[in-house]
Design a protein around this motif. Structure first.
Motif, short mmCIF file in Angstrom:
data_model
loop_
_atom_site.label_atom_id
_atom_site.label_comp_id
_atom_site.label_asym_id
_atom_site.label_seq_id
_atom_site.Cartn_x
_atom_site.Cartn_y
_atom_site.Cartn_z
N ARG A 90 -39.38 16.42 -2.05
CA ARG A 90 -39.60 15.00 -1.69
C ARG A 90 -38.36 14.17 -1.99
O ARG A 90 -37.61 14.43 -2.93
CB ARG A 90 -40.82 14.45 -2.43
N HIS A 91 -38.17 13.15 -1.18
CA HIS A 91 -37.04 12.21 -1.32
C HIS A 91 -37.17 11.46 -2.64
O HIS A 91 -38.25 10.95 -2.97
CB HIS A 91 -37.09 11.23 -0.15
N CYS A 92 -36.08 11.36 -3.38
CA CYS A 92 -36.17 10.66 -4.67
C CYS A 92 -34.79 10.20 -5.15
O CYS A 92 -33.75 10.61 -4.60
CB CYS A 92 -36.80 11.57 -5.73
N LEU A 93 -34.83 9.34 -6.14
CA LEU A 93 -33.64 8.99 -6.92
C LEU A 93 -33.93 9.36 -8.37
O LEU A 93 -35.09 9.32 -8.80
CB LEU A 93 -33.32 7.50 -6.81
N PHE A 94 -32.89 9.69 -9.10
CA PHE A 94 -33.06 10.12 -10.48
C PHE A 94 -32.47 9.12 -11.47
O PHE A 94 -31.37 8.60 -11.26
CB PHE A 94 -32.33 11.46 -10.72
N VAL A 95 -33.22 8.86 -12.52
CA VAL A 95 -32.68 8.17 -13.70
C VAL A 95 -32.78 9.18 -14.84
O VAL A 95 -33.88 9.61 -15.19
CB VAL A 95 -33.49 6.90 -14.04
N ARG A 96 -31.63 9.59 -15.37
CA ARG A 96 -31.64 10.61 -16.42
C ARG A 96 -31.36 9.94 -17.76
O ARG A 96 -30.29 9.35 -17.94
CB ARG A 96 -30.59 11.69 -16.14
N THR A 97 -32.31 10.04 -18.68
CA THR A 97 -32.11 9.44 -19.99
C THR A 97 -31.27 10.36 -20.88
O THR A 97 -31.20 11.57 -20.66
CB THR A 97 -33.46 9.16 -20.68
N PHE A 98 -30.67 9.75 -21.88
CA PHE A 98 -29.83 10.47 -22.83
C PHE A 98 -30.65 10.82 -24.07
O PHE A 98 -31.48 10.02 -24.49
CB PHE A 98 -28.64 9.59 -23.22
N ASP A 99 -30.41 11.98 -24.62
CA ASP A 99 -31.00 12.46 -25.87
C ASP A 99 -32.28 13.27 -25.62
O ASP A 99 -33.03 13.01 -24.69
CB ASP A 99 -31.34 11.31 -26.84
N VAL A 122 -33.03 -2.11 -24.33
CA VAL A 122 -31.91 -1.27 -23.90
C VAL A 122 -32.30 0.20 -23.95
O VAL A 122 -32.87 0.68 -24.93
CB VAL A 122 -30.69 -1.54 -24.80
N MET A 123 -32.03 0.88 -22.85
CA MET A 123 -32.31 2.32 -22.77
C MET A 123 -31.02 3.11 -22.96
O MET A 123 -29.94 2.61 -22.67
CB MET A 123 -32.86 2.65 -21.36
N LYS A 124 -31.18 4.34 -23.44
CA LYS A 124 -30.05 5.25 -23.52
C LYS A 124 -30.07 6.10 -22.24
O LYS A 124 -31.00 6.88 -22.03
CB LYS A 124 -30.15 6.13 -24.76
N ILE A 125 -29.06 5.91 -21.40
CA ILE A 125 -29.04 6.53 -20.07
C ILE A 125 -27.82 7.45 -19.96
O ILE A 125 -26.73 7.13 -20.45
CB ILE A 125 -28.96 5.44 -18.97
N SER A 126 -28.02 8.58 -19.28
CA SER A 126 -26.92 9.48 -18.98
C SER A 126 -26.43 9.27 -17.54
O SER A 126 -25.24 9.09 -17.30
CB SER A 126 -27.36 10.94 -19.18
N GLN A 127 -27.36 9.31 -16.57
CA GLN A 127 -26.98 9.25 -15.16
C GLN A 127 -28.02 8.49 -14.35
O GLN A 127 -29.21 8.53 -14.67
CB GLN A 127 -26.99 10.65 -14.55
N VAL A 128 -27.59 7.86 -13.29
CA VAL A 128 -28.48 7.34 -12.24
C VAL A 128 -27.88 7.86 -10.93
O VAL A 128 -26.71 7.58 -10.64
CB VAL A 128 -28.52 5.80 -12.24
N PHE A 129 -28.65 8.65 -10.18
CA PHE A 129 -28.06 9.24 -8.97
C PHE A 129 -29.10 9.47 -7.88
O PHE A 129 -30.29 9.44 -8.12
CB PHE A 129 -27.32 10.54 -9.30
N GLY A 130 -28.63 9.70 -6.68
CA GLY A 130 -29.48 9.92 -5.52
C GLY A 130 -28.87 9.19 -4.32
O GLY A 130 -27.79 8.61 -4.43
N PRO A 131 -29.58 9.20 -3.16
CA PRO A 131 -30.83 9.92 -2.96
C PRO A 131 -30.61 11.43 -2.94
O PRO A 131 -29.56 11.92 -2.55
CB PRO A 131 -31.30 9.40 -1.59
N THR A 132 -31.68 12.12 -3.36
CA THR A 132 -31.64 13.57 -3.39
C THR A 132 -33.06 14.07 -3.14
O THR A 132 -33.94 13.26 -2.81
CB THR A 132 -31.07 14.07 -4.73
N VAL A 133 -33.28 15.37 -3.24
CA VAL A 133 -34.64 15.88 -3.17
C VAL A 133 -35.05 16.33 -4.56
O VAL A 133 -34.22 16.83 -5.33
CB VAL A 133 -34.80 17.06 -2.18
N GLN A 134 -36.32 16.13 -4.88
CA GLN A 134 -36.84 16.70 -6.11
C GLN A 134 -36.71 18.22 -6.00
O GLN A 134 -37.16 18.81 -5.01
CB GLN A 134 -38.30 16.26 -6.31
N GLY A 135 -36.07 18.84 -6.97
CA GLY A 135 -35.77 20.27 -6.86
C GLY A 135 -36.91 21.17 -7.30
O GLY A 135 -36.98 22.32 -6.85
#
Ligand code: SF4
Length: 276
Positions: free
Chosen positions: A47-56, A27-40
């Motif tokens: 570049r085209h990407c999706l983000f998985v943002r971990t918590f902590d 089990v992972m600690k996750i804050s957000q999963v979002f996209g598609p977006t561009v790497q900022g």
């Protein structure tokens, strides 16, 4: 009746073993999963990407733009410029406990993840705090042919089982201007391990006090023997005007050193919308 030969035939296992099942359920600690977006930011910007943002996170940067992943106590909130304390259980950006299957379901809802290549950016918080937990997710993503980019502050060295699944590290070591004490934010052995992966780019956030920041970057580049062509500097700032003003002041000094320049494209496009 079963023959002797049949009795000697070892039973063939169908599907994953119970050890593999346990591993896949990490089990992972996750804050957000979002996209598609561009790497900022950084060398993959645009570049085209999706983000998985971990918590902590193991650091407490005063300028952190994702403080909702860690500033969940009064003590931690006081380390940020805004002083805002976030709720750990806040439904949109707060803590979710998710295994690889749950994250993949969320990615599937955002993108045809099994058939259309993209970059999956694992960001934070500090994702390197959860390397073992992330392995089953990364295995599946690499199996589908995706690039996996890890965003890290470079204070934790990669584990072998994690490292072999990573396409690129976007390492952002924190300077004195972040407000973290040196012993916490500067781990030369971790930076050296990331450098030696051959897949790391180093991106330093530079504040309006850019000359002080560049002098500190120079020391880190020498101490850790970073290749200047793998180093980028990026102006700090949550608005486009501050980004450009700082960049204009420091760009020539950066170029003389052999460094590249990164903007924060998501600020220009979406003004720090946390879902973009
Ligand atoms: S390392 Fe990154 S996520 Fe952690 S506090 Fe600093 S800016 Fe925020």
């Amino acid at each position: 009746m079963m023959s002797a030969a049949c009795r000697r035939t070892p039973r063939r296992r169908v599907g994953p073993s119970s050890a593999e099942q346990r591993r896949n359920r990490r089990v992972m600690k996750i804050s957000q999963v979002f996209g598609p977006t561009v790497q900022g930011e950084g060398s993959a910007a645009g570049r085209h990407c999706l983000f998985v943002r971990t918590f902590d996170c193991n650091l407490e940067c005063n300028f952190c733009d994702t403080a909702y992943t860690w500033a969940v106590t009064d003590e931690k909130a006081a380390k940020t410029r805004s002083g805002k304390r976030y709720e750990r259980d806040e439904p949109l950006y707060g803590l979710k406990h998710m295994d690889a299957a749950a994250v993949l379901d969320r990615l599937r809802a955002l993108w045809d993840i099994e058939h259309r290549p993209t970059i999956i950016v694992i960001s934070g918080g500090e994702p390197m705090m959860q390397q073992r937990e992330l392995v089953p997710l990364l295995e599946q993503l690499r199996g589908w042919g995706h690039e996996v980019h890890i965003e890290t502050a470079g204070t934790i060295a990669p584990l072998a089982e994690f490292n072999e699944l990573v396409t690129q590290y976007n390492v952002s070591p924190k300077l004195a201007s972040s407000g973290n004490r040196l012993s916490k934010r500067f781990k030369p052995e971790a930076l050296a391990a990331l450098r030696d992966s051959g897949r790391a780019w180093f991106k330093f956030v530079v504040t309006e006090d850019w000359e002080t920041d560049l002098a500190e970057i120079d020391r880190i580049v020498v101490d850790v023997a970073l290749a200047p062509q793998r180093v980028m500097v990026m102006p700090e700032g949550s608005d486009g005007r501050t980004n450009i003003t700082t960049a204009q002041k420091m760009v020539d000094a950066a170029l003389r050193r052999g460094f590249g320049l990164s903007f924060r494209n998501h600020v220009f496009l979406w003004n720090e919308d946390p879902d973009r």
